[in-house]
Design a protein around this motif. Structure first.
Motif, short mmCIF file in Angstrom:
data_model
loop_
_atom_site.label_atom_id
_atom_site.label_comp_id
_atom_site.label_asym_id
_atom_site.label_seq_id
_atom_site.Cartn_x
_atom_site.Cartn_y
_atom_site.Cartn_z
N ARG A 235 0.86 -1.19 0.00
CA ARG A 235 0.00 0.00 0.00
C ARG A 235 0.89 1.24 0.00
NH1 ARG A 235 -3.44 3.05 4.41
NH2 ARG A 235 -1.60 4.35 4.00
N PRO A 236 0.43 2.32 -0.63
CA PRO A 236 1.20 3.56 -0.53
C PRO A 236 1.33 3.98 0.94
CG PRO A 236 -0.48 3.75 -2.23
CD PRO A 236 -0.75 2.46 -1.51
N LEU A 237 2.43 4.65 1.27
CA LEU A 237 2.64 5.08 2.65
C LEU A 237 1.52 6.00 3.12
CD1 LEU A 237 6.47 5.85 2.48
CD2 LEU A 237 5.40 3.96 3.72
N THR A 238 1.06 6.85 2.19
CA THR A 238 -0.01 7.78 2.58
C THR A 238 -1.16 7.66 1.58
OG1 THR A 238 1.02 9.52 1.27
CG2 THR A 238 1.57 9.46 3.61
N THR A 239 -2.35 8.07 2.03
CA THR A 239 -3.51 8.09 1.13
C THR A 239 -4.16 9.47 1.26
OG1 THR A 239 -5.20 7.46 2.74
CG2 THR A 239 -3.96 5.67 1.74
N SER A 240 -5.21 9.69 0.46
CA SER A 240 -5.84 11.01 0.50
C SER A 240 -6.88 11.10 1.63
CB SER A 240 -6.49 11.31 -0.85
OG SER A 240 -7.38 10.25 -1.14
N ALA A 241 -7.14 9.98 2.32
CA ALA A 241 -8.16 10.00 3.37
C ALA A 241 -7.54 9.75 4.74
CB ALA A 241 -9.25 8.98 3.08
N ALA A 242 -6.88 10.76 5.29
CA ALA A 242 -6.16 10.60 6.56
C ALA A 242 -7.12 10.29 7.71
CB ALA A 242 -5.35 11.85 6.87
#
Ligand code: HEC
Ligand code: HEC
Length: 514
Positions: A426-433
């Motif tokens: 999975r990406p380290l970050t997503t747009s839904a924190a």
């Protein structure tokens, strides 16, 4: 006797046990009966018929002593009577991987000899066995002996027929015990599940006597088409002992999955050689007994985890032994299962918000204040491919199913000779924190795992095995300060964690027992 001298005597006895095999002492069946009625009837039944109150929950079932079957014995294959030492040993040490506990903490040596006399009387055994296993001269383990043993193990499918090519017990064969119960060939790479230890002498004994009451045959029996000479049995025993996967043994002090930072792409497949470079951590899987449907007969017992990350993504390799590849609708798989087959699966649970300090972990599937993400991989069925789903959960009753692809969560799986490997990325970050965990390096991130064996009593939904909470750490490039601070905090919490890990261990024992 004062409490203190009693303790000293107990310690002395323990030392004697460790020093060598116990010497048979005559026990008194009448005294044994009293102890039996207090300690053993719950499983073995009032009359020793294996029909105690706990019977239905146990696999393997408690032994029916009236059958005269003793599995772990040193008397010859054509001799049913076990020696007193054999029975004493099983009572003292218990039978790993089953509900049969070790009694050495609770009962005195004399109590146990009395029990031996009583338990044997159920089958009318009143004489010592006429013949014991012939050990000849033990052949010490060596590369050469192990190689010879491997040949004999494989020749004509001798052991492979049931234990599979790699000894993990993954041969596609349906086996039953004499009581009609489902049995599985032992996974020979997991010596901690052996009822009689994986010391070559014990393995030699098992190959010589077979395991009465099961389909594990005697290879000393001259009428066996696949019989082995004394010398050959030592080679096979040395080979089997060499199969132990010690790196997959659980070390209760290893509570952190350490992810190394790598340059370039992350390994995307389970069989990528780069995984070899990362440190594996193995955790105990215990049956899920918190949710509505409690579950007592697990088959998966450990899971091994590796992790890596780069500047964009994090990847985890989850690996566990499962004798059966469970694909509903698949002919081979369905032949093996007793109940309707479900998909195999694995899941990773992570908190949405990384706790600022290492909080005491919570169980279940999160709660309103502590939402979690669940990454769930399933093996698929004959007509449908494997799937990866993403769940946002605030507890058993508040679960939102989301599209994994939307956040870039992906998996790749492989199954080979009794072992599943699944990589989840999975990406380290997503747009839904507010909904997804945002990975950062140098912090201890709580993580828990679950696994499903769809061929084992249709494991699905809340019927599965799981770990307690552990930690995952994205290790910053060497020498960074935050890691040092994080490690200090980790040390402070280690005491608590060890306690937690130990309770999980006890939960396994309890889970198996009751
Ligand atoms: C919680 C359940 C449980 C309790 C309590 C229990 N047993 Fe067992 N016992 C088992 C199970 C299950 C097996 C069969 C394991 C197998 O078949 O691999 C077994 C097997 C045995 C065996 C067979 C050993 C062999 O080589 O085949 C003996 C002997 C035995 N138990 C003695 C006792 C005695 C004596 C007590 C009481 C002091 C006791 N057990 C209490 C569950 C229990
Ligand atoms: C027909 C099937 C079958 C064959 C062939 C077979 N086994 Fe087994 N084996 C089993 C089963 C079933 C068990 C588990 C029995 C039980 O439930 O306790 C087992 C258990 C074992 C154990 C575990 C002993 C313990 O202490 O727990 C060892 C070691 C072992 N087998 C070695 C071998 C070797 C070596 C060979 C070949 C020389 C072999 N087996 C051939 C079915 C088989």
């Amino acid at each position: 006797m004062t409490h203190k001298t009693k303790l000293t005597v107990l310690t002395l006895c323990a030392a004697l046990f460790m020093a060598g095999p116990a010497m048979a002492k005559p026990g008194t069946a009448d005294k044994g009966k009293e102890i039996y009625n207090k300690r053993c009837t719950w499983c073995h039944g009032d009359e020793g018929a294996g029909d105690g109150a706990a019977m239905d929950r146990l696999n393997p079932p408690p032994r029916d002593f009236t059958s005269g079957n003793y599995k772990i014995k040193t008397s010859s294959f054509d001799e049913m009577t076990p020696s007193d030492d054999d029975v004493f040993r099983m009572i003292r040490d218990g039978m790993p991987g089953t509900a049969m506990p070790s009694w050495k903490e609770l009962l005195s040596e004399q109590d146990m000899w009395d029990l031996v006399a009583y338990v044997k009387s159920f089958a009318g055994f009143d004489k010592p066995p006429a013949k014991a296993v012939d050990y000849g001269t033990q052949i010490a383990s060596s590369a050469e002996s192990i190689e010879k043993g491997k040949q004999l193990f494989e020749d004509g499918d001798r052991c492979v027929e049931c234990h599979g090519k790699t000894g993990k017990g993954s041969a596609i064969k349906r086996l039953k015990g004499d009581a009609g119960e489902r049995t599985w060939p032992r996974n020979l790479t997991k010596p901690w599940t052996f009822r009689g230890s994986n010391d070559p002498k014990d393995i030699f004994t098992r190959i010589s006597t077979g395991i009465p009451g099961t389909e594990m045959p005697s290879f000393a029996d001259p009428s066996s088409k696949k019989k082995l000479s004394v010398e050959e049995r030592w080679h096979v025993a040395n080979y089997v002992a060499s199969l132990a996967k010690t790196d997959k043994a659980v070390n209760a002090e290893n509570t952190v999955v350490k992810a190394d930072m790598v340059e370039g792409e992350l390994p995307a497949t389970p069989d990528d050689e780069r995984w070899e470079a990362s440190t594996p951590t193995t955790f105990i899987l215990v049956p899920q007994i918190i949710g509505e449907e409690r579950f007592f007969r697990p088959s998966n017992d450990t899971i091994t985890v590796r992790a890596m990350y780069n500047d964009k993504n994090v990847a985890m390799l989850l690996e566990w032994d499962d004798r059966t590849k469970s694909i509903p609708g698949d002919g081979d798989a369905e032949k093996l299962a007793d109940a309707p087959i479900a998909e195999d699966g694995v899941a990773v649970q992570l908190p949405v918000v990384i706790p600022r300090e290492m909080q005491k972990p919570y169980f279940g599937m999160g709660d309103a204040a502590n939402p979690v993400n669940i990454w769930h991989w399933k093996s698929g069925s004959a007509g449908a491919p494997e799937t990866t789903s993403l769940l946002s959960s605030k507890g058993f009753k508040e679960i939102e199913k989301r599209n994994a692809a939307d956040v870039g969560l992906m998996s790749k799986a492989s199954y080979d000779n009794g072992t599943w490997k699944v990589v989840m990325t999975r990406p380290l970050t997503t747009s839904a924190a507010d909904k997804d965990i945002q990975f950062v390096e140098g912090k201890f991130i709580p993580v828990a795992f679950a696994a499903w064996d769809g061929s084992n009593f249709s494991e699905k939904g809340s019927k599965h095995t799981m770990t307690t909470w552990y930690w995952m750490l994205l290790k910053p490039a060497t020498g960074s300060r935050p890691l040092v601070t994080a490690l200090v905090i980790a040390l402070l919490f280690l005491g608590g964690l060890l306690w937690w890990a130990r309770s999980a261990g006890q939960a396994t024992a309890a889970g198996n027992k009751y």
